[in-house]
Design a protein around this motif. Structure first.
Motif, PDB file in Angstrom:
ATOM      1  N   LEU A 106      12.242 -67.365  -7.721  1.00 40.77           N
ATOM      2  CA  LEU A 106      10.798 -67.170  -7.896  1.00 40.77           C
ATOM      3  C   LEU A 106      10.106 -68.218  -7.046  1.00 40.77           C
ATOM      4  N   GLN A 107       9.386 -67.760  -6.029  1.00 40.23           N
ATOM      5  CA  GLN A 107       8.733 -68.719  -5.121  1.00 40.23           C
ATOM      6  C   GLN A 107       7.235 -68.462  -5.041  1.00 40.23           C
ATOM      7  N   SER A 108       6.483 -69.551  -4.840  1.00 38.83           N
ATOM      8  CA  SER A 108       5.028 -69.416  -4.677  1.00 38.83           C
ATOM      9  C   SER A 108       4.471 -70.654  -3.990  1.00 38.83           C
ATOM     10  N   GLY A 109       3.195 -70.577  -3.626  1.00 37.49           N
ATOM     11  CA  GLY A 109       2.488 -71.796  -3.247  1.00 37.49           C
ATOM     12  C   GLY A 109       2.324 -72.646  -4.501  1.00 37.49           C
ATOM     13  N   GLU A 110       1.739 -73.799  -4.364  1.00 35.49           N
ATOM     14  CA  GLU A 110       1.500 -74.614  -5.571  1.00 35.49           C
ATOM     15  C   GLU A 110       0.262 -74.055  -6.264  1.00 35.49           C
ATOM     16  N   LEU A 136      13.878 -71.578  -9.345  1.00 32.94           N
ATOM     17  CA  LEU A 136      12.445 -71.761  -9.101  1.00 32.94           C
ATOM     18  C   LEU A 136      12.230 -72.478  -7.770  1.00 32.94           C
ATOM     19  N   SER A 137      11.146 -72.125  -7.088  1.00 29.90           N
ATOM     20  CA  SER A 137      10.754 -72.822  -5.864  1.00 29.90           C
ATOM     21  C   SER A 137       9.228 -72.846  -5.861  1.00 29.90           C
ATOM     22  N   TYR A 157      16.524 -75.289  -9.091  1.00 28.69           N
ATOM     23  CA  TYR A 157      15.225 -75.555  -8.466  1.00 28.69           C
ATOM     24  C   TYR A 157      15.457 -75.869  -6.986  1.00 28.69           C
ATOM     25  N   LEU A 158      14.634 -75.252  -6.161  1.00 28.20           N
ATOM     26  CA  LEU A 158      14.688 -75.528  -4.721  1.00 28.20           C
ATOM     27  C   LEU A 158      13.420 -76.259  -4.317  1.00 28.20           C
TER      28      LEU A 158
END
Ligand code: SAM
Ligand code: SF4
Ligand code: FES
Length: 358
Positions: A106-110, A136-137, A157-158
């Motif tokens: 699951l990746q996103s911007g902050e 998570l990223s 976590y990445l």
């Protein structure tokens, strides 16, 4: 040190030292090919021939940061912003599990709209409704948040360090601090996440020595997953006129990383497929053992434009799954069927091998 001696040290599992890392990172011509085949051989012995698939869901392109290289930076007003709902994320995950994925990223911007609580709910639902390993990223958050997400069931976590060179880091991160980012990684490690980090190759001012120092730092940190890729300049960012990284720089770095981290999970990243149609295959043949097909719903994929010309923008999750499977088989490898967890016994073995070699 000459290349031959450096490669001998690398293959023998010597502890990472800039004295031998630099000649490998700078290898050219026949030396470069020798480095890549040594890494490919090492990967085959330590990780086997299967390629683990991680399905990537890019669920929000909102970001509070302004990293000078990234198309999602807050000040890029040209990008249309989106967030997937919790329901849509779940639906995407269920579809991915049906296709055969055992791991999701699951990746996103902050994006602070995905608060500690909101994200915990997403993770819990995912863990309740699927057997999938959750990675998570989501960038830099505080310790309590990382703790809550771990408690909710996140496995990994990445967080790429991007570069450990203080000057370069400062120049490209107007609102981030190298020590703070390092501390985030120490916290994630302490909380028991399987830990991933990595760097971009070809950043302005970066050279082989700088990359060698990144490797030594990641080794001290004890990363278990390493994501690297070429820096690709995006026209709506302050680094738009920079040269960017090359595929071969990235391939040499992967190969050296495989020698230093025999048991790490290392993806052939999308950025490599973007820079060269066969880039991901070349990475898999230079030490990488993971692929990260995009499973983000097609309607929002083009909006997650961290760099230009990203591949697979119009493809469905099914199409990408079939495509990567075919690519893996075409180079004589197999698609992994396990969850891709770090093998703790292998870690112990890696440590004792290192001891034997020194
Ligand atoms: N926001 C989180 C973070 O920064 O860790 C996760 C998402 S961020 C888009 C994921 C990665 O994209 C970053 O760690 C960075 O290495 C990579 N990236 C961003 N812009 C890039 C560019 N122009 N070229 C290559 N990689 C890029
Ligand atoms: Fe935001 Fe991550 Fe892009 Fe930086 S790299 S602008 S934190 S999405
Ligand atoms: Fe998406 Fe090839 S990986 S079409």
């Amino acid at each position: 040190m000459d290349f031959k001696k450096a490669l001998e040290l690398g293959v023998s599992g010597a502890g990472p030292d800039t004295a031998w890392l630099v000649p490998l990172l700078d290898a050219k011509g026949a030396d470069e090919s020798a480095l890549m085949s040594a890494a490919d051989k090492k990967r085959s012995v330590t990780m086997g021939d299967s390629v683990h698939l991680r399905g990537l869901i890019e669920f929000s392109n909102y970001c509070r940061k302004n990293c000078h290289y990234c198309g999602l930076r807050k000040d890029n007003k040209k990008v249309e912003r989106y967030r997937l709902s919790k329901e849509k994320i779940l639906e995407t995950a269920l579809k991915a599990e049906k296709l055969g994925y055992k791991t999701l990223v699951l990746q996103s911007g902050e994006d602070l709209q995905f608060s500690r609580e909101e994200m915990s709910e997403v993770i819990k639902e995912l863990k309740n409704k699927t057997k999938i390993a959750v990675t998570l990223s989501l960038g830099e958050r505080d310790e309590e948040t990382y703790r809550a997400w771990r408690k909710a069931g996140a496995d990994r976590y990445l967080l790429r360090i991007e570069t450990t060179d203080p000057e370069i880091f400062k120049k490209i991160h107007p609102d981030s601090d190298l020590e703070h980012r390092k501390n985030c990684l120490y916290t994630l490690r302490k909380l028991g996440y399987q830990l991933g980090s990595g760097v971009m190759v070809g950043l302005p001012g970066q050279d082989a020595l700088s990359l060698a120092k990144d490797i030594v730092w990641m080794h001290d940190l004890g990363v278990e997953m390493i994501g690297i890729g070429p820096f690709l300049p995006h026209k709506e960012t302050p680094l738009k006129d920079e040269k960017g990284g090359t595929l071969n720089q990235a391939l040499r770095l992967i190969a050296v990383l495989r020698l230093v981290f025999p048991y790490a999970h290392m993806p052939a990243t999308t950025a490599m497929g973007t820079i060269d149609p066969m880039g991901r295959e070349k990475a898999l043949q230079s030490g990488a053992n993971v692929m990260m097909p995009n499973i983000t719903p097609t309607e929002v994929r083009p909006l997650y434009e961290i760099y230009p010309n990203k591949i697979c923008l119009d493809e469905s999750a099914e199409k990408c799954f079939g495509c990567v499977t075919a690519r893996i088989i075409a180079i004589g490898r197999t698609v992994g069927t396990d969850y891709g967890h770090t093998k703790r016994s292998d870690r112990r073995q890696a440590t004792s091998e290192k001891r034997k070699a020194t």
